[in-house]
Each structure stands twice: as structure tokens, then as C-alpha cells.
Design a protein around this motif. Structure first.
Motif, PDB file in Angstrom:
ATOM      1  N   CYS A 100      18.229  12.675  -8.496  1.00  0.00           N
ATOM      2  CA  CYS A 100      19.523  13.244  -8.892  1.00  0.00           C
ATOM      3  C   CYS A 100      19.668  14.630  -8.277  1.00  0.00           C
ATOM      4  O   CYS A 100      18.761  15.106  -7.587  1.00  0.00           O
ATOM      5  N   GLY A 101      20.775  15.279  -8.573  1.00  0.00           N
ATOM      6  CA  GLY A 101      21.025  16.604  -8.011  1.00  0.00           C
ATOM      7  C   GLY A 101      20.010  17.637  -8.474  1.00  0.00           C
ATOM      8  O   GLY A 101      19.517  18.453  -7.685  1.00  0.00           O
ATOM      9  N   THR A 102      19.690  17.603  -9.747  1.00  0.00           N
ATOM     10  CA  THR A 102      18.717  18.561 -10.292  1.00  0.00           C
ATOM     11  C   THR A 102      17.373  18.405  -9.588  1.00  0.00           C
ATOM     12  O   THR A 102      16.713  19.391  -9.238  1.00  0.00           O
ATOM     13  N   LEU A 105      17.513  19.923  -6.142  1.00  0.00           N
ATOM     14  CA  LEU A 105      17.471  21.392  -6.220  1.00  0.00           C
ATOM     15  C   LEU A 105      16.073  21.880  -6.586  1.00  0.00           C
ATOM     16  O   LEU A 105      15.564  22.854  -6.008  1.00  0.00           O
ATOM     17  N   TYR A 127      23.806  26.306 -12.868  1.00  0.00           N
ATOM     18  CA  TYR A 127      24.054  25.065 -13.612  1.00  0.00           C
ATOM     19  C   TYR A 127      22.997  24.867 -14.709  1.00  0.00           C
ATOM     20  O   TYR A 127      21.813  25.152 -14.512  1.00  0.00           O
ATOM     21  N   THR A 129      21.122  22.565 -16.030  1.00  0.00           N
ATOM     22  CA  THR A 129      19.825  21.900 -15.860  1.00  0.00           C
ATOM     23  C   THR A 129      18.849  22.757 -15.044  1.00  0.00           C
ATOM     24  O   THR A 129      17.641  22.545 -15.101  1.00  0.00           O
ATOM     25  N   GLN A 180      25.393  28.839  -5.901  1.00  0.00           N
ATOM     26  CA  GLN A 180      26.048  27.622  -6.387  1.00  0.00           C
ATOM     27  C   GLN A 180      27.515  27.659  -5.982  1.00  0.00           C
ATOM     28  O   GLN A 180      28.251  28.550  -6.373  1.00  0.00           O
ATOM     29  N   SER A 182      30.008  25.284  -6.524  1.00  0.00           N
ATOM     30  CA  SER A 182      30.931  24.847  -7.576  1.00  0.00           C
ATOM     31  C   SER A 182      30.742  25.678  -8.839  1.00  0.00           C
ATOM     32  O   SER A 182      29.645  26.124  -9.134  1.00  0.00           O
ATOM     33  N   ASP A 215      23.679  25.329  -3.503  1.00  0.00           N
ATOM     34  CA  ASP A 215      23.862  24.138  -4.335  1.00  0.00           C
ATOM     35  C   ASP A 215      25.261  23.633  -4.000  1.00  0.00           C
ATOM     36  O   ASP A 215      26.258  24.219  -4.394  1.00  0.00           O
ATOM     37  N   CYS A 217      26.660  20.715  -4.715  1.00  0.00           N
ATOM     38  CA  CYS A 217      27.172  19.653  -5.587  1.00  0.00           C
ATOM     39  C   CYS A 217      28.675  19.803  -5.819  1.00  0.00           C
ATOM     40  O   CYS A 217      29.143  20.891  -6.154  1.00  0.00           O
ATOM     41  N   TYR A 218      29.392  18.715  -5.676  1.00  0.00           N
ATOM     42  CA  TYR A 218      30.849  18.631  -5.880  1.00  0.00           C
ATOM     43  C   TYR A 218      31.671  19.304  -4.788  1.00  0.00           C
ATOM     44  O   TYR A 218      32.897  19.305  -4.846  1.00  0.00           O
ATOM     45  N   SER A 238      23.786  15.828  -4.545  1.00  0.00           N
ATOM     46  CA  SER A 238      23.523  14.532  -5.160  1.00  0.00           C
ATOM     47  C   SER A 238      24.349  13.449  -4.488  1.00  0.00           C
ATOM     48  O   SER A 238      25.510  13.668  -4.146  1.00  0.00           O
ATOM     49  N   LYS A 241      27.438  11.991  -6.364  1.00  0.00           N
ATOM     50  CA  LYS A 241      28.660  12.804  -6.335  1.00  0.00           C
ATOM     51  C   LYS A 241      29.306  12.581  -4.953  1.00  0.00           C
ATOM     52  O   LYS A 241      29.145  11.504  -4.383  1.00  0.00           O
TER      53      LYS A 241
END
Ligand SMILES: *Cc1c(COP(=O)(O)O)cnc(C)c1O
Length: 434
Positions: A100-102, A105, A127, A129, A180, A182, A215, A217-218, A238, A241
């Protein structure tokens, strides 16, 4: 039969009343120009993906499944070349073994940092997590447990970078800066790629060898540029996503400098093995095909987010981003100030789903949250947030975070269904709909 009348009746058969349908049509009418601009970005990014696939000489042979060690997995290696070309990195790690994304990272951080190093977040709290990855909240295996310290510089109240604070925070020990893109589930603005570039230039002017990790993500395919083009050393994200295009059933990626990717590969598998092992287990075709579709899927999600912002803004609710501002990720927040409205919204999103449309989301206690959380998702891939989904904690100000939509027409229907539920419960000011 009149075409739009046929569509209206189709909506009616799915439970959308005439007033809601017509309000939606009126809002959409005003967004034509905005949507045309989005289509231009999508055209650019679609060609970028095709170009990368052609350069890497993607062939039918790439789609074969491998098992066991996965030595000489041609499809996996070629896909990594595609990601590197598409996102402008020297190398890439794109694997179903990244869960997953976490995980992606954590892998990037734990592989580039060594005991005694310091991690810096110059953009405020990361984020949720990541708090356990870093050790802000104590956790087994965190960076803190390995003797890696952490410093954070918050954004200024207007959302801009605290350059003075960042200069003061960078020291001999600062090895890596995590940025990050997003806003995630915070209320700060999302960073544009241009802003990220400015921040990276500043960081490198203070300490040229600082590793800048984004990061991502999104954020993928929302703009024409990606962070590696403005000086980032690695980007992380991820596959359930944006870049998985809704087809990848699992996975994460790290793209960037050869050394960063190599470090991550040795950490993911084993010292001595690195990128050489890791079977693709039959999911590789979905990675290729998902990346191919990703620019269009992100376009659909963005249209949905902008449509939702304009619908709910017109009805007097607080929306972040607002109806007109530029977009740098696919997340839309709507603040209802009332738990019932938040619940109705999520029930509408669920009721419009192709999967599990018949279930009713209920607020529920979730590990890691200090209040009940409500979630709506009727997804083909479990937990996929590039598919139309909404969630939020049931506490003031009662904000729902909404994202995804594999097609614009589904996103549109989902948003109208959310409004239908609010409308039926008398939770909207109907005078604002005319
Ligand atoms: C989703 C997300 C993550 C974590 O990804 P998971 O796949 O949920 O583990 C990290 N950072 C940001 C900004 C995200 O949006």
C-alpha cells in the motif's frame, strides 16, 4: 425520444428526482470551460504514458505471469522502465509486494535513512499513518526505534512555506526531507508541482545533498508535470490510487534517482537480491493497463470533485477546494456541520455504487480514530480510493472527504445521489436549487 429526457428518465429509475437532476444539469452547464481545460491536461498525460510505453518497447510478452523467485521477470522490469520514463526518474520500483502507500513510504524512508540521521517535514504534519512510521506515535519498527530523529516545520497560517523556520531546522543531521503533495485529510492547501519545486530549490540551496522525497499519493496525472521534473529525488505512491487506473489490485511505486530506488529495492527484498527477485504473479497486465487508463480516470475523478464542490458550494456548504480554485489532487472536502447530513451524503455515494449498492453505511469505531468514522465505498478493488468513495470522522465540523470515480458519469451519478439523500431528509435549502 429526446436524448436528455431519456437520460433524465434513466436517472429517475435510479432514484434521482427531477429537481435534483435539473439542479445538477444547471451546475454542469457552468463547468464546460473548466472541463475542457482538464481534458487538455489529460490529452497531454495520455500521450506521455503512450510515449513511455513505446520507448520501453512494451510487448505482449510483458504480460506473462511469473512465480517463485521471479528471476528475469521481463514484464516487471519493462514496467519499471515505463514508470521511470513516464515520471522522469532514473529508475523505478513498481511491485505487487509493496502492499500500500504507507508501505511504499516506509520503504523509501527506512531504506534511505540510517541511525543518527534526521528526517524533516517542511510542510507540517504528515499523513496519519506516517505518524507510526516516523514514531511520532510510538510503534514497533519505527524510524525512532532505529535512532532516526524527526523535525517538523509547519506551514504558515496562509498555507505558504515557513522559509525562516525551515532554514533553522536544517542541520548537519538532516538527511531527507519528506514533502507531502496532497493535503490528505487535513485542511491545508494541496501543493502544486511548481510550489514543490520552489521548496526543493530552497532546501537544496541550504544543503545540496538533502534527499527530497515527495509523497505523491492522489497527485499523479492531475497536472502535466510531476515532482521529479522540478528537482525531487524520489516520488512515492500507491497503485490503488491514481496510477493504477482502478485496475491494479494492489501495489506501490518508488521512482527517482538510481541510488534511492536501489536502496528501496534492497530493503524490500534483501541485501544482495534487490530488484532481481519478486514475481509478478499475474497482476502485471493490470499494472500496465491501469497506468494506460490512469490519465482518463484521474480526469473523471477531477470532474467529479469539481462538480461536487460547485453543487455543495451553491447550496451554502463549505467546500475545500472551493468551486473555482485550481486542483492539485483529487480530494474534495465538504463540511456539513451536522452529522445527519454527513451520513446522508455517504449513504448516497454508497447507493450509487456498482458494487454493494444495497448496503447502508453506518458510523463505526475504527482503530486509530478518537471518534466514530463513516465510510462509503462500493469498489471493485477493496479499499481502492481511486474508485468513488467518501469518508470522514463523525465529529465537528462534520467534514466528508470524497474522492475518485472511475468514470465521470458514475461520479456525477454518485454526487447527485448524495444530494438526493440530503434532499429527501430536508437537509438542504431547496430555495438555493432554483
Ligand atoms: C493514501 C495516502 C497515504 C497512505 O496510503 P495507504 O495506501 O492508505 O497506505 C499516504 N499519504 C497520502 C497523502 C495519502 O493520500
Amino acid at each position: 425520444m429526446n436524448y436528455s429526457e431519456a437520460i433524465r428518465r434513466q436517472y429517475e429509475s435510479l432514484g434521482i428526482c427531477r429537481e435534483v437532476y435539473e439542479f445538477g444539469a444547471k451546475i454542469e452547464e457552468k463547468l464546460k470551460e473548466r472541463f475542457d481545460t482538464l481534458d487538455q491536461v489529460t490529452a497531454f498525460n495520455q500521450l506521455k504514458v503512450i510515449n513511455a510505453m513505446q520507448k520501453a518497447k512494451v510487448s505482449a510478452e510483458c504480460f506473462q505471469s511469473t512465480s517463485g523467485y521471479g528471476y528475469n521477470d521481463f514484464g516487471r522490469d519493462t514496467l519499471e522502465a515505463v514508470y521511470a520514463a513516464c515520471f522522469h526518474g532514473e529508475d523505478a520500483l513498481v511491485r505487487p509486494q509493496i502492499t500500500c502507500g504507507t508501505h511504499a513510504l516506509a520503504l523509501a524512508l527506512l531504506s534511505s535513512l540510517r541511525p543518527g540521521d534526521e528526517l524533516l517535514s517542511p510542510v507540517g504534519k504528515p499523513y496519519d499513518t506516517l505518524e507510526e512510521v516516523i514514531g511520532i506515535r510510538p510503534s514497533k519498527g519505527s524510524l525512532a526505534e532505529y535512532g532516526i530523529s524527526y523535525r517538523q516545520v509547519d506551514l504558515l497560517s496562509d498555507g505558504s512555506f515557513d522559509y525562516e523556520g525551515i532554514r533553522a531546522a536544517v542541520s548537519e543531521k538532516t538527511k531527507l526531507a519528506t514533502i507531502q503533495r496532497s493535503k490528505g485529510y487535513a485542511t491545508r492547501p494541496t501543493l502544486s508541482v511548481t510550489q514543490i519545486g520552489e521548496l526543493i530549490s530552497f532546501l537544496k540551496s541550504i544543503k545540496p545533498d538533502i534527499i527530497c522525497m515527495v509523497d505523491n499519493c492522489y497527485g499523479e496525472f492531475v497536472e502535466e508535470k510531476e515532482p521529479l521534473e522540478v528537482g525531487a529525488d524520489m516520488i512515492v505512491g500507491s497503485l490503488i490510487k491514481n496510477p493504477g487506473g482502478g485496475l491494479a489490485p494492489i501495489g506501490g511505486y518508488i521512482v527517482g534517482k538510481k541510488e534511492c530506488v536501489e536502496n528501496a529495492a534492497y530493503r524490500l527484498t534483501s541485501p544482495g537480491l534487490g530488484k532481481e527477485v519478486g514475481a509478478s504473479l499475474g497482476v502485471i497486465q493490470s499494472f500496465y493497463q491501469g497506468l494506460f487508463l490512469a490519465p482518463s480516470v484521474v480526469n473523471a475523478a477531477l470532474k467529479g470533485a469539481i462538480f461536487a464542490a460547485n453543487i455543495y458550494e451553491t447550496l451554502g456548504f463549505d467546500v475545500i477546494p472551493n468551486g473555482t480554485e485550481s486542483r492539485h489532487d483529487i480530494i474534495q472536502a465538504v463540511t456539513f456541520h451536522k452529522p445527519e447530513a454527513m451520513i446522508s451524503f455517504c449513504r448516497g455515494i454508497q447507493a450509487a455504487a456498482p458494487v454493494d449498492s444495497f448496503v447502508t453505511p453506518e458510523p463505526w469505531a475504527m482503530p486509530g480514530y478518537d471518534s466514530d468514522v463513516i465510510m462509503a465505498a462500493g469498489a471493485f478493488v477493496q479499499g481502492s480510493s481511486i474508485e468513488l468513495s467518501a469518508d470522514g470522522p463523525l465529529k465537528p465540523p462534520y467534514s466528508v472527504y470524497f474522492q475518485g470515480g472511475l468514470t465521470w458519469h458514475h461520479a456525477r451519478f454518485g454526487i447527485l445521489m448524495s444530494l438526493q439523500k440530503l434532499y429527501e431528509q430536508n437537509l438542504v435549502n431547496k430555495n438555493l436549487m432554483w
